[in-house]
Design a protein around this motif. Sequence first.
Motif, PDB file in Angstrom:
ATOM      1  N   VAL A   1       0.471 -11.728  -1.809  1.00  0.00           N
ATOM      2  CA  VAL A   1      -0.548 -10.692  -2.022  1.00  0.00           C
ATOM      3  C   VAL A   1      -1.618 -10.905  -0.962  1.00  0.00           C
ATOM      4  CG1 VAL A   1      -2.407  -9.874  -3.522  1.00  0.00           C
ATOM      5  CG2 VAL A   1      -0.149 -10.324  -4.481  1.00  0.00           C
ATOM      6  N   ALA A   2      -1.892  -9.857  -0.189  1.00  0.00           N
ATOM      7  CA  ALA A   2      -2.837  -9.974   0.923  1.00  0.00           C
ATOM      8  C   ALA A   2      -3.760  -8.769   0.947  1.00  0.00           C
ATOM      9  CB  ALA A   2      -2.092 -10.087   2.257  1.00  0.00           C
TER      10      ALA A   2
ATOM     11  N   SER B   1     -10.813  -8.470   9.090  1.00  0.00           N
ATOM     12  CA  SER B   1     -10.301  -9.554   8.245  1.00  0.00           C
ATOM     13  C   SER B   1      -9.227  -9.091   7.273  1.00  0.00           C
ATOM     14  CB  SER B   1     -11.453 -10.196   7.472  1.00  0.00           C
ATOM     15  OG  SER B   1     -12.403 -10.763   8.336  1.00  0.00           O
ATOM     16  N   GLY B   2      -9.438  -7.971   6.599  1.00  0.00           N
ATOM     17  CA  GLY B   2      -8.467  -7.504   5.609  1.00  0.00           C
ATOM     18  C   GLY B   2      -7.134  -7.146   6.227  1.00  0.00           C
ATOM     19  N   LEU B   3      -7.159  -6.481   7.385  1.00  0.00           N
ATOM     20  CA  LEU B   3      -5.909  -6.122   8.049  1.00  0.00           C
ATOM     21  C   LEU B   3      -5.248  -7.360   8.648  1.00  0.00           C
ATOM     22  CD1 LEU B   3      -4.054  -3.771   8.639  1.00  0.00           C
ATOM     23  CD2 LEU B   3      -5.330  -3.335  10.743  1.00  0.00           C
ATOM     24  N   ALA B   4      -6.051  -8.290   9.169  1.00  0.00           N
ATOM     25  CA  ALA B   4      -5.491  -9.541   9.690  1.00  0.00           C
ATOM     26  C   ALA B   4      -4.817 -10.335   8.581  1.00  0.00           C
ATOM     27  CB  ALA B   4      -6.591 -10.362  10.348  1.00  0.00           C
ATOM     28  N   ALA B   5      -5.386 -10.317   7.370  1.00  0.00           N
ATOM     29  CA  ALA B   5      -4.763 -11.016   6.244  1.00  0.00           C
ATOM     30  C   ALA B   5      -3.403 -10.417   5.925  1.00  0.00           C
ATOM     31  CB  ALA B   5      -5.678 -10.949   5.021  1.00  0.00           C
ATOM     32  N   ILE B   6      -3.291  -9.097   6.006  1.00  0.00           N
ATOM     33  CA  ILE B   6      -2.002  -8.453   5.748  1.00  0.00           C
ATOM     34  C   ILE B   6      -1.017  -8.757   6.866  1.00  0.00           C
ATOM     35  CG2 ILE B   6      -0.852  -6.213   5.494  1.00  0.00           C
ATOM     36  CD1 ILE B   6      -3.400  -5.226   4.065  1.00  0.00           C
ATOM     37  N   GLU B   7      -1.496  -8.756   8.115  1.00  0.00           N
ATOM     38  CA  GLU B   7      -0.624  -9.145   9.224  1.00  0.00           C
ATOM     39  C   GLU B   7      -0.085 -10.559   9.002  1.00  0.00           C
ATOM     40  OE1 GLU B   7      -0.674 -10.158  14.021  1.00  0.00           O
ATOM     41  OE2 GLU B   7      -2.543  -9.572  13.042  1.00  0.00           O
ATOM     42  N   LEU B   8      -0.972 -11.481   8.662  1.00  0.00           N
ATOM     43  CA  LEU B   8      -0.557 -12.861   8.429  1.00  0.00           C
ATOM     44  C   LEU B   8       0.432 -12.951   7.270  1.00  0.00           C
ATOM     45  CD1 LEU B   8      -0.755 -15.884   8.937  1.00  0.00           C
ATOM     46  CD2 LEU B   8      -2.853 -15.922   7.567  1.00  0.00           C
TER      47      LEU B   8
END
Length: 381
Positions: free
Chosen positions: A113-114, A93-100
Amino acid sequence: MPRWLGEPMTDALIVAARRTPIGTAGRRLAGVTAAELAATVVRAAADDVGQAPSEVILGNCMGPGGNVARVAALAAGLPVDVAALTVDRQCASGLAAIELGARLVSAGSGPVVAGGVESASTAPWRFWPPRGDSPPLRYERAPFAPRADDVDMGLSADLLAQECGVTRQRQDAYAAESHARAVLAAARGEFAEEIVPVDGVAADERPRAGLTAERLARFPAAFRSGGSVTVGNSCGINDGAAAVGILPGSAPEAIGRPALRVIGAASVGVAPGRPGLALVPAVRAAMSEAGVSVADLDVIEFNEAFAGQVLACYDALAIDPSRACTAGGALALGHPWGASGAVLVVRLFTQLVRQGRGRYGLAAIAAGGGQGTALVVETCR
């Protein structure tokens, strides 16, 4: 004109990266909620960027719901007009949020901010509702897949290690090395600039000095008789948060500023029965988008959920384990599920930007249900 989200990224710069200390569930961070943990790093990342973001995107798996990202953004004191989104790709989830977030910035949005957050200590109890005369049934986790394919992560990691020929001895040696690396990195102050203290806690709780492969060999198999995965060569259950600040490369605030340019990212699904391998196709897809090879990478950060699982992934990608997680990984630092992917990017930022260790970095993580996410970055100064 904003570009479509699926196009290659060239304009998203990570200019700030902070994390909390990673606590062991039930210990020093046990009284801090997910939103409170996240607010700490959201505020720090926004301060480091120098302006409020247009959006906050956070990954979370086991929190109370109700859009943890929005609660955290408000608790961080950001303006009420800052939008917020919580995403759930389980451990990714955390890495997907940064990808998004990177794709939104690259497509023309304002600063983002992600990151991600998890408080295993304060996660609410969950119950299936009563059926007929049966009482409500408490469950530890939501389903990862339809029932026939819903294999627990520990068991699937054990089966994966067996199928890929990763021995118990190799797993224990790798886990011991992860702890040794983390202890050494902490002693030399490598984590100091990335950690934002919380409630007086300023250091990770889990790393253990003197944890040798011989000591780890005494642990019994944890998930099946005759298996090779133990509590000693598995990650812990942890609390923590991490966040990055992402600016458009053309923004005046980004010009001339040391940063990580996001040049490739991918999220990929595989068969849910062996979720630990999912980061392998994600890495290949992200590196293809970035136009780099394993040989080009200067810093590699994989989430070490289980030693056997991560070693199987290194083998599949022809990565020498000595090149990865050189300051220790989740086996030593801990695995706060929804935050762990974002922690990997914070670690890339420290090594590539703060310490100047090279040009290209890779972060990758697998998730329950058979999904993997990977991110490739390039240093720009």
